[in-house]
Design a protein around this motif. Structure first.
Motif, PDB file in Angstrom:
ATOM      1  N   ALA A  38      -5.616  -1.321  -9.406  1.00  0.00           N
ATOM      2  CA  ALA A  38      -6.913  -1.551  -8.956  1.00  0.00           C
ATOM      3  C   ALA A  38      -7.741  -0.726  -9.904  1.00  0.00           C
ATOM      4  CB  ALA A  38      -6.869  -0.835  -7.528  1.00  0.00           C
ATOM      5  N   GLY A  41      -8.998  -2.590 -12.506  1.00  0.00           N
ATOM      6  CA  GLY A  41      -9.875  -3.613 -12.354  1.00  0.00           C
ATOM      7  C   GLY A  41      -9.282  -5.184 -12.416  1.00  0.00           C
ATOM      8  N   ILE A  43      -7.116  -6.258 -10.101  1.00  0.00           N
ATOM      9  CA  ILE A  43      -7.142  -6.673  -8.818  1.00  0.00           C
ATOM     10  C   ILE A  43      -8.418  -6.347  -8.322  1.00  0.00           C
ATOM     11  CG2 ILE A  43      -4.601  -6.801  -8.411  1.00  0.00           C
ATOM     12  CD1 ILE A  43      -5.066  -4.090  -6.860  1.00  0.00           C
ATOM     13  N   ASP A  44      -8.902  -7.356  -7.417  1.00  0.00           N
ATOM     14  CA  ASP A  44     -10.189  -7.028  -6.822  1.00  0.00           C
ATOM     15  C   ASP A  44     -10.194  -6.241  -5.672  1.00  0.00           C
ATOM     16  OD1 ASP A  44     -12.634  -7.160  -5.495  1.00  0.00           O
ATOM     17  OD2 ASP A  44     -12.910  -9.346  -5.730  1.00  0.00           O
ATOM     18  N   ILE A  45     -10.380  -4.929  -5.809  1.00  0.00           N
ATOM     19  CA  ILE A  45     -10.600  -3.724  -4.837  1.00  0.00           C
ATOM     20  C   ILE A  45     -11.402  -4.245  -3.565  1.00  0.00           C
ATOM     21  CG2 ILE A  45      -9.867  -2.003  -6.203  1.00  0.00           C
ATOM     22  CD1 ILE A  45     -12.810  -1.135  -5.898  1.00  0.00           C
ATOM     23  N   PHE A  46     -12.349  -5.097  -3.625  1.00  0.00           N
ATOM     24  CA  PHE A  46     -13.242  -5.555  -2.447  1.00  0.00           C
ATOM     25  C   PHE A  46     -12.135  -6.480  -1.395  1.00  0.00           C
ATOM     26  CE2 PHE A  46     -15.789  -8.684  -0.230  1.00  0.00           C
ATOM     27  CZ  PHE A  46     -16.550  -8.016   0.472  1.00  0.00           C
ATOM     28  N   ILE A  47     -11.501  -7.258  -2.045  1.00  0.00           N
ATOM     29  CA  ILE A  47     -10.593  -8.147  -1.028  1.00  0.00           C
ATOM     30  C   ILE A  47      -9.231  -7.325  -0.867  1.00  0.00           C
ATOM     31  CG2 ILE A  47      -9.309 -10.401  -1.039  1.00  0.00           C
ATOM     32  CD1 ILE A  47     -11.643 -11.389  -3.065  1.00  0.00           C
ATOM     33  N   SER A  49      -8.372  -4.082  -1.611  1.00  0.00           N
ATOM     34  CA  SER A  49      -8.280  -2.665  -1.504  1.00  0.00           C
ATOM     35  C   SER A  49      -7.474  -1.956  -2.554  1.00  0.00           C
ATOM     36  CB  SER A  49      -8.294  -2.244  -0.011  1.00  0.00           C
ATOM     37  OG  SER A  49      -8.360  -1.014  -0.090  1.00  0.00           O
ATOM     38  N   SER A  50      -7.373  -0.815  -2.083  1.00  0.00           N
ATOM     39  CA  SER A  50      -6.206   0.015  -2.898  1.00  0.00           C
ATOM     40  C   SER A  50      -5.899   1.230  -1.933  1.00  0.00           C
ATOM     41  CB  SER A  50      -7.075   0.809  -4.167  1.00  0.00           C
ATOM     42  OG  SER A  50      -8.001   1.737  -3.690  1.00  0.00           O
ATOM     43  N   ASN A 230     -11.293  -2.713   4.014  1.00  0.00           N
ATOM     44  CA  ASN A 230     -10.435  -1.703   3.649  1.00  0.00           C
ATOM     45  C   ASN A 230      -9.944  -1.154   5.163  1.00  0.00           C
ATOM     46  OD1 ASN A 230     -10.892  -0.986   1.105  1.00  0.00           O
ATOM     47  ND2 ASN A 230     -12.863   0.140   1.630  1.00  0.00           N
TER      48      ASN A 230
END
Length: 261
Positions: A38, A41, A43-47, A49-50, A230
């Motif tokens: 995450a 970048g 993986i997409d943290i918007f989808i 998360s982390s 999240n």
């Protein structure tokens, strides 16, 4: 205690510790890799998360009604699970007691078990009304048939020689059931319970998706509606922990019961 017994217990203890250690390493490694990817970048943290974002969300939820939502889902799950197990035992007993009814209903139960209960959600809401009753009914509907089928199969496969011996000593049908058939299938009952606790939780969450004003399922739906993913991931993580806790609790209860019998 003999030396061989001591060595056996030591090996068993070492094996349990090794399993626990590998589990911890796997979990820590999984979340560590997730956070690392995450931050890069990848993986997409918007989808997705982390872990750090999920922890931050959980801390915020803790002061904004998280415990209430958790307890609502826990109550609905346990209530539906307990009612489903009790009804499953009663129905399986009825089918064992009356073989003719068992022959008639067995294919019907198999068909009912294959029905998509979640797809019947709107029908359930119309039948029992919107609210907690519909959610609990959904949990019972998902777990009940499996309990009946597993127990019925276990009852039918009980040691027939043992039952014949009991009959030669003039044991009544009630005595045969309580002292032989049911007690011989305690492990079958607990196996079905360990499956059904997860299914009951699935039924509750599915019900909360449709009709709820509280609960973890409600938080997931709300998070999707306002694009707070999240919150969705945090709720899923809590569900995972809850399912693990309920499963491990059942294992402890199973060991205690089987040890006494």
């Amino acid at each position: 205690m003999s030396e061989e017994r001591a060595k056996y217990l030591k090996r068993k203890s070492r094996y349990k510790k090794s399993v626990l250690l590998v589990r911890i390493i796997f979990i820590v490694g999984f979340f560590g890799l997730w956070e690392f990817l995450a931050n890069l970048g990848i993986i997409d943290i918007f989808i997705i998360s982390s872990p750090s974002r999920i922890i931050s969300t959980l801390l915020g939820l803790f002061y904004n009604g998280l415990l209430y939502h958790l307890l609502v889902t826990l109550f609905e799950t346990l209530f539906g699970f307990i009612v489903g197990i009790i009804l499953g035992i009663l129905l399986a007993t009825l089918l064992w007691w009356f073989p003719f009814i068992s022959r008639v209903l067995e294919p019907i139960l198999v068909v009912l078990n294959s029905l998509p209960k979640i797809a019947l959600g709107p029908v359930i809401i119309i039948l029992v009304g919107a609210g907690t009753s519909a959610i609990i009914f959904m949990a019972i509907a998902i777990s009940l048939i499996i309990t009946v089928l597993e127990l019925q199969n276990g009852f039918k496969n009980t040691d027939k020689d043992l039952i014949k011996m009991a009959r030669t000593f003039s044991a009544s049908r009630t005595q045969i059931y309580t002292l032989i058939v049911f007690t011989s299938n305690l492990d079958t009952l607990f196996n079905s319970m360990k499956v059904n606790i997860g299914l009951s939780l699935v039924g509750v969450i599915a019900g909360e998706f449709l009709v709820s004003k509280a609960g973890l399922g409600y938080l997931i739906v709300y998070g999707c509606q306002v694009f707070q993913l999240n919150l969705v991931m945090a709720s899923v993580l809590i569900l995972t922990i809850m399912a693990s806790f309920l499963y491990e609790t059942l294992i402890i209860v199973e060991k205690w019961v089987l040890k006494r019998h």
